[in-house]
Design a protein around this motif. Structure first.
Motif, PDB file in Angstrom:
ATOM      1  N   LEU A   1       0.827  -1.203   0.000  1.00  0.00           N
ATOM      2  CA  LEU A   1       0.000   0.000   0.000  1.00  0.00           C
ATOM      3  C   LEU A   1       0.867   1.261   0.000  1.00  0.00           C
ATOM      4  O   LEU A   1       0.629   2.194  -0.769  1.00  0.00           O
ATOM      5  CB  LEU A   1      -0.934   0.001   1.209  1.00  0.00           C
ATOM      6  CG  LEU A   1      -1.839   1.217   1.357  1.00  0.00           C
ATOM      7  CD1 LEU A   1      -2.834   1.266   0.212  1.00  0.00           C
ATOM      8  CD2 LEU A   1      -2.557   1.168   2.689  1.00  0.00           C
ATOM      9  N   ASN A   2       1.877   1.271   0.842  1.00  0.00           N
ATOM     10  CA  ASN A   2       2.781   2.430   0.909  1.00  0.00           C
ATOM     11  C   ASN A   2       3.520   2.637  -0.415  1.00  0.00           C
ATOM     12  O   ASN A   2       3.668   3.764  -0.883  1.00  0.00           O
ATOM     13  CB  ASN A   2       3.789   2.265   2.039  1.00  0.00           C
ATOM     14  CG  ASN A   2       3.150   2.376   3.403  1.00  0.00           C
ATOM     15  OD1 ASN A   2       2.053   2.877   3.547  1.00  0.00           O
ATOM     16  ND2 ASN A   2       3.845   1.882   4.402  1.00  0.00           N
ATOM     17  N   THR A   3       3.990   1.553  -1.010  1.00  0.00           N
ATOM     18  CA  THR A   3       4.738   1.642  -2.259  1.00  0.00           C
ATOM     19  C   THR A   3       3.857   2.162  -3.383  1.00  0.00           C
ATOM     20  O   THR A   3       4.243   3.074  -4.126  1.00  0.00           O
ATOM     21  CB  THR A   3       5.339   0.279  -2.636  1.00  0.00           C
ATOM     22  OG1 THR A   3       6.201  -0.144  -1.576  1.00  0.00           O
ATOM     23  CG2 THR A   3       6.133   0.360  -3.928  1.00  0.00           C
ATOM     24  N   PHE A   4       2.666   1.596  -3.523  1.00  0.00           N
ATOM     25  CA  PHE A   4       1.780   2.031  -4.600  1.00  0.00           C
ATOM     26  C   PHE A   4       1.274   3.453  -4.360  1.00  0.00           C
ATOM     27  O   PHE A   4       1.088   4.218  -5.309  1.00  0.00           O
ATOM     28  CB  PHE A   4       0.624   1.054  -4.787  1.00  0.00           C
ATOM     29  CG  PHE A   4       1.068  -0.266  -5.369  1.00  0.00           C
ATOM     30  CD1 PHE A   4       1.875  -0.303  -6.503  1.00  0.00           C
ATOM     31  CD2 PHE A   4       0.702  -1.457  -4.795  1.00  0.00           C
ATOM     32  CE1 PHE A   4       2.304  -1.508  -7.048  1.00  0.00           C
ATOM     33  CE2 PHE A   4       1.117  -2.668  -5.328  1.00  0.00           C
ATOM     34  CZ  PHE A   4       1.920  -2.685  -6.452  1.00  0.00           C
ATOM     35  N   SER A   5       1.073   3.832  -3.109  1.00  0.00           N
ATOM     36  CA  SER A   5       0.682   5.213  -2.804  1.00  0.00           C
ATOM     37  C   SER A   5       1.794   6.177  -3.196  1.00  0.00           C
ATOM     38  O   SER A   5       1.538   7.249  -3.752  1.00  0.00           O
ATOM     39  CB  SER A   5       0.361   5.367  -1.324  1.00  0.00           C
ATOM     40  OG  SER A   5      -0.731   4.568  -0.964  1.00  0.00           O
ATOM     41  N   PHE A   6       3.034   5.807  -2.910  1.00  0.00           N
ATOM     42  CA  PHE A   6       4.179   6.643  -3.278  1.00  0.00           C
ATOM     43  C   PHE A   6       4.283   6.771  -4.796  1.00  0.00           C
ATOM     44  O   PHE A   6       4.489   7.864  -5.323  1.00  0.00           O
ATOM     45  CB  PHE A   6       5.471   6.063  -2.704  1.00  0.00           C
ATOM     46  CG  PHE A   6       6.693   6.819  -3.126  1.00  0.00           C
ATOM     47  CD1 PHE A   6       7.039   8.001  -2.502  1.00  0.00           C
ATOM     48  CD2 PHE A   6       7.479   6.363  -4.175  1.00  0.00           C
ATOM     49  CE1 PHE A   6       8.159   8.718  -2.900  1.00  0.00           C
ATOM     50  CE2 PHE A   6       8.589   7.069  -4.584  1.00  0.00           C
ATOM     51  CZ  PHE A   6       8.927   8.246  -3.946  1.00  0.00           C
TER      52      PHE A   6
END
Length: 111
Positions: free
Chosen positions: A76-81
Motif C-alpha cells: 500500500l505504501n509503495t503504490f501510494s508513493f
C-alpha cells in the motif's frame, strides 16, 4: 504491546540503516570523484551523476522510507508513493507544456 512490536518490525534495524547510509555515501562519493578528477568528458560525468542519483533514490526508498512489496502495508505504501510521484510529475510536466504553448501562441508586441 504486540502492536508496538509489529510497528517496530516494519522499520529497519540498525544494520539496515548502516547499510543504507554506507550505500548513500558511496553513491555520493563516486560522482563527486568523477567530477573532481576531470578524467571524464562533460557528457560522461553528467550521465554518471544521473545514474548514481537514480540509484541513490532507490537506496533511500528501500532503506530509509521502507518501501517494499513484502507485506500488505508495504504494498500500500509503495503504490501510494508511486501514484503520488506520478501525479506530481504529470502536474509539473503538463503545467510547463501549457505555459510554453501559451507563450508561443501569444502575439508578440512589435515596437
Amino acid at each position: 504491546m504486540a502492536h508496538a512490536h509489529a510497528h517496530a518490525a516494519e522499520h529497519g534495524s540498525v544494520k539496515s540503516y548502516l547499510v543504507g547510509f554506507a550505500l548513500s555515501v558511496i553513491l555520493t562519493a563516486i560522482p563527486f570523484g568523477m567530477v573532481m578528477s576531470g578524467a571524464f568528458t562533460r557528457q560522461a560525468a553528467t550521465l554518471g551523476i544521473v545514474v548514481f542519483a537514480v540509484a541513490q533514490i532507490l537506496v533511500h526508498l528501500k532503506y530509509f522510507l521502507h518501501l517494499h512489496l513484502r507485506t500488505p502495508q508495504g504494498k500500500l505504501n509503495t503504490f501510494s508513493f508511486i501514484f503520488t510521484a506520478m501525479v506530481i510529475v504529470l502536474l509539473v510536466a503538463l503545467s510547463i507544456w501549457i505555459i510554453t504553448s501559451a507563450d508561443v501562441l501569444m502575439m508578440r508586441m512589435v515596437e
